[in-house]
Design an enzyme around this catalytic site. Sequence first.
Site, PDB file in Angstrom:
ATOM      1  N   LYS A 169       0.862  -1.184   0.000  1.00 32.62           N
ATOM      2  CA  LYS A 169       0.000   0.000   0.000  1.00 32.62           C
ATOM      3  C   LYS A 169       0.893   1.226   0.000  1.00 32.62           C
ATOM      4  O   LYS A 169       2.029   1.176   0.476  1.00 32.62           O
ATOM      5  CB  LYS A 169      -0.866   0.026   1.263  1.00 32.62           C
ATOM      6  CG  LYS A 169      -2.079   0.914   1.140  1.00 32.62           C
ATOM      7  CD  LYS A 169      -3.224   0.162   0.490  1.00 32.62           C
ATOM      8  CE  LYS A 169      -4.408   1.045   0.213  1.00 32.62           C
ATOM      9  NZ  LYS A 169      -5.596   0.223  -0.146  1.00 32.62           N
TER      10      LYS A 169
ATOM     11  N   ASP B 261      -7.013   4.360  -4.381  1.00 36.86           N
ATOM     12  CA  ASP B 261      -7.684   4.236  -3.083  1.00 36.86           C
ATOM     13  C   ASP B 261      -8.287   5.631  -2.846  1.00 36.86           C
ATOM     14  O   ASP B 261      -8.523   6.356  -3.825  1.00 36.86           O
ATOM     15  CB  ASP B 261      -6.677   3.828  -1.979  1.00 36.86           C
ATOM     16  CG  ASP B 261      -7.364   3.386  -0.688  1.00 36.86           C
ATOM     17  OD1 ASP B 261      -7.784   2.221  -0.606  1.00 36.86           O
ATOM     18  OD2 ASP B 261      -7.507   4.206   0.249  1.00 36.86           O
TER      19      ASP B 261
HETATM   20  P1  NDP Z   1     -12.840   7.924  -2.830  1.00 34.77           P
HETATM   21  O1  NDP Z   1     -11.771   8.915  -2.635  1.00 34.77           O
HETATM   22  O2  NDP Z   1     -13.376   7.676  -4.189  1.00 34.77           O
HETATM   23  O3  NDP Z   1     -14.089   8.280  -1.895  1.00 34.77           O
HETATM   24  C1  NDP Z   1     -13.965   8.352  -0.521  1.00 34.77           C
HETATM   25  C2  NDP Z   1     -15.277   8.830   0.063  1.00 34.77           C
HETATM   26  O4  NDP Z   1     -15.211   8.754   1.470  1.00 34.77           O
HETATM   27  C3  NDP Z   1     -15.574  10.274  -0.273  1.00 34.77           C
HETATM   28  O5  NDP Z   1     -16.954  10.478  -0.319  1.00 34.77           O
HETATM   29  C4  NDP Z   1     -14.947  11.008   0.899  1.00 34.77           C
HETATM   30  O6  NDP Z   1     -15.495  12.282   1.127  1.00 34.77           O
HETATM   31  C5  NDP Z   1     -15.255  10.062   2.034  1.00 34.77           C
HETATM   32  N1  NDP Z   1     -14.220  10.186   3.065  1.00 34.77           N
HETATM   33  C6  NDP Z   1     -12.875  10.097   2.903  1.00 34.77           C
HETATM   34  N2  NDP Z   1     -12.232  10.281   4.061  1.00 34.77           N
HETATM   35  C7  NDP Z   1     -13.193  10.508   4.964  1.00 34.77           C
HETATM   36  C8  NDP Z   1     -13.155  10.771   6.338  1.00 34.77           C
HETATM   37  N3  NDP Z   1     -11.989  10.851   7.019  1.00 34.77           N
HETATM   38  N4  NDP Z   1     -14.352  10.932   6.976  1.00 34.77           N
HETATM   39  C9  NDP Z   1     -15.528  10.857   6.285  1.00 34.77           C
HETATM   40  N5  NDP Z   1     -15.613  10.617   4.971  1.00 34.77           N
HETATM   41  C10 NDP Z   1     -14.465  10.427   4.333  1.00 34.77           C
HETATM   42  O7  NDP Z   1     -12.302   6.578  -2.192  1.00 34.77           O
HETATM   43  P2  NDP Z   1     -12.836   5.078  -2.380  1.00 34.77           P
HETATM   44  O8  NDP Z   1     -14.301   5.085  -2.576  1.00 34.77           O
HETATM   45  O9  NDP Z   1     -11.959   4.433  -3.355  1.00 34.77           O
HETATM   46  O10 NDP Z   1     -12.478   4.473  -0.947  1.00 34.77           O
HETATM   47  C11 NDP Z   1     -13.419   4.390   0.121  1.00 34.77           C
HETATM   48  C12 NDP Z   1     -12.972   3.316   1.092  1.00 34.77           C
HETATM   49  O11 NDP Z   1     -12.954   2.047   0.403  1.00 34.77           O
HETATM   50  C13 NDP Z   1     -11.568   3.470   1.675  1.00 34.77           C
HETATM   51  O12 NDP Z   1     -11.553   2.934   2.977  1.00 34.77           O
HETATM   52  C14 NDP Z   1     -10.716   2.577   0.771  1.00 34.77           C
HETATM   53  O13 NDP Z   1      -9.546   2.157   1.412  1.00 34.77           O
HETATM   54  C15 NDP Z   1     -11.675   1.431   0.535  1.00 34.77           C
HETATM   55  N6  NDP Z   1     -11.437   0.593  -0.621  1.00 34.77           N
HETATM   56  C16 NDP Z   1     -11.304   1.114  -1.875  1.00 34.77           C
HETATM   57  C17 NDP Z   1     -11.123   0.279  -2.955  1.00 34.77           C
HETATM   58  C18 NDP Z   1     -11.046   0.787  -4.348  1.00 34.77           C
HETATM   59  O14 NDP Z   1     -10.940  -0.032  -5.272  1.00 34.77           O
HETATM   60  N7  NDP Z   1     -11.129   2.097  -4.594  1.00 34.77           N
HETATM   61  C19 NDP Z   1     -11.009  -1.168  -2.785  1.00 34.77           C
HETATM   62  C20 NDP Z   1     -11.233  -1.633  -1.441  1.00 34.77           C
HETATM   63  C21 NDP Z   1     -11.419  -0.771  -0.416  1.00 34.77           C
HETATM   64  P3  NDP Z   1     -14.931  13.585   0.355  1.00 34.77           P
HETATM   65  O15 NDP Z   1     -15.588  13.553  -0.987  1.00 34.77           O
HETATM   66  O16 NDP Z   1     -15.350  14.714   1.214  1.00 34.77           O
HETATM   67  O17 NDP Z   1     -13.460  13.417   0.286  1.00 34.77           O
HETATM   68  O1  2IT Z   2      -8.043  -1.455  -0.581  1.00 34.30           O
HETATM   69  C1  2IT Z   2      -7.991  -1.955  -1.722  1.00 34.30           C
HETATM   70  O2  2IT Z   2      -8.125  -3.177  -1.893  1.00 34.30           O
HETATM   71  C2  2IT Z   2      -7.771  -1.072  -2.861  1.00 34.30           C
HETATM   72  N1  2IT Z   2      -7.685   0.134  -2.671  1.00 34.30           N
HETATM   73  C3  2IT Z   2      -7.611  -1.637  -4.229  1.00 34.30           C
HETATM   74  C4  2IT Z   2      -6.188  -2.033  -4.485  1.00 34.30           C
HETATM   75  C5  2IT Z   2      -5.871  -2.474  -5.893  1.00 34.30           C
HETATM   76  O3  2IT Z   2      -4.690  -2.817  -6.088  1.00 34.30           O
HETATM   77  O4  2IT Z   2      -6.731  -2.504  -6.763  1.00 34.30           O
END
Ligand code: NDP
Ligand code: 2IT
Length: 443
Positions: A123, A163
């Site tokens: 990561k 992420d």
């Molecule tokens: P994005 O940046 O696309 O979206 C994140 C969302 O969460 C936004 O709406 C953001 O609000 C909100 N957010 C971020 N930080 C905070 C905080 N501290 N408190 C409240 N709201 C918050 O990220 P993802 O959707 O990709 O990621 C969301 C979660 O999913 C994370 O935990 C990530 O690690 C996990 N994840 C992501 C994967 C992926 O493929 N993208 C895979 C597996 C897990 P704002 O718009 O205000 O920033």
């Molecule tokens: O938390 C996660 O699994 C991710 N942000 C996706 C990682 C990836 O390599 O696609």
Amino acid sequence: MIKGIIDQVKKRNPGEPEFIQAVEEVVESIAPVLDKHPEYKIAKIVERLVEPERQLMFRVPWQDDKGNVQVNRGFRIEFNSAIGPYKGGLRFHPSVYLGIIKFLGFEQILKNALTGLPMGGGKGGSDFDPKGKSDAEVMRFCQSFMMELCRHIGPDTDVPAGDIGVGGREIGYMFGMYKKIRNEFTGVLTGKGLNWGGSLARTEATGYGLIYFLLQMLKDAKKEIKGATVVSSGSGNVSIYAVQKCQQLGAKVVAMSDSNGYIYDANGIDLKAIQKLKEVERKRISEYVKDHPSAKYTEGCNGIWTIKCDIALPNATQNEIDEKSAEKLVANGVWAVAEGANMPSTPEAIKVFLKNKVAFGPAKAANAGGVAVSGLEMTQNSQRLSWSFAEVDKYLDEKIMQHIYRQAKAAAEEYGQPGNLVVGANIAGFEKVASAMYAQGLV
Ligand code: NDP
Ligand code: 2IT
């Protein structure tokens, strides 16, 4: 022995509560596996598992639009390569520090093992905040970040992806810089654009995968998603596509949020409006109520868990559901929780859900669809082929998410905790990584 390992992790990693939290949960649940495999104790598999193979921290200097020099910090934790090249996303968020990247990297090891694909755990990220920055500023930052990162990664070494704060735009700028420096067009990053090596369904994969996993949970709980009321926190990549799949399957999603607050729309969220606001215009979710008079916006994030729902999907960030929020959800009759974000429930919140027999899908199993389709993107890049959306989507559902569910369920049963997918996912992931580490000797 377990206590000794945890004490040592605490001592060695001071000031990193998120990393210690992630390690504690895993190490506590794998104790019975160690009793079954005394050779793992002798080989100090767990002590090695909790120590990253390599930790990279670097300076990222860049120039803003006013010509001022800015300095951020970059990270890449190459945590474990027992079953494949390091694989995991990059997070750009002001809260990023070593402890966050280490917790995410550690979770990624077991999550990637659960997918059944050959990917190790890693990561990275930066404390850079893309919010409010121009495209040109984001590009200069990404280029500077990659200038250093490029010497550590490669399609068979370490393959980053997105992420929080890293989506298609950032992956594009970083890929462009890597290609220029190396003079190589390879699958060094995943989440790429569709006409330059990306996989169809990668954008949707984490959210869709979460719901495919949830469907398996619901089948066993004898519940239906159709007609259920859902709350999904966040409004980023994971939340948007989880909500899309819920709506396709006939659920009613009534609330979403961002880091400033949440919206409640009793008529059901208009997802197209959210996508326009968040994916295209990069605005705040509060703007939704301007065109949706039936909706209400409330400042602050925690309140979203006071909304009555059947299914809760924490899809924003770590530790967003604490014990109190979990109790409120239970009091309001929630019957399923599936974690799209990484470690969104505190250990106390998880206890509340398990005690109250809420069907609970832990992050490293439930949100593995994203990295799994990243794995499929790597496969397509190696083949120099692109699969259809339907092919990837079917693979994600049937070969990945259903398989992860079966593995976690079976491990929980085998180790005397039927229905506890937290323990089941930790054990099933650990067994794979541990046996690979053991086979490869002391490295
Ligand atoms: P994005 O940046 O696309 O979206 C994140 C969302 O969460 C936004 O709406 C953001 O609000 C909100 N957010 C971020 N930080 C905070 C905080 N501290 N408190 C409240 N709201 C918050 O990220 P993802 O959707 O990709 O990621 C969301 C979660 O999913 C994370 O935990 C990530 O690690 C996990 N994840 C992501 C994967 C992926 O493929 N993208 C895979 C597996 C897990 P704002 O718009 O205000 O920033
Ligand atoms: O938390 C996660 O699994 C991710 N942000 C996706 C990682 C990836 O390599 O696609």
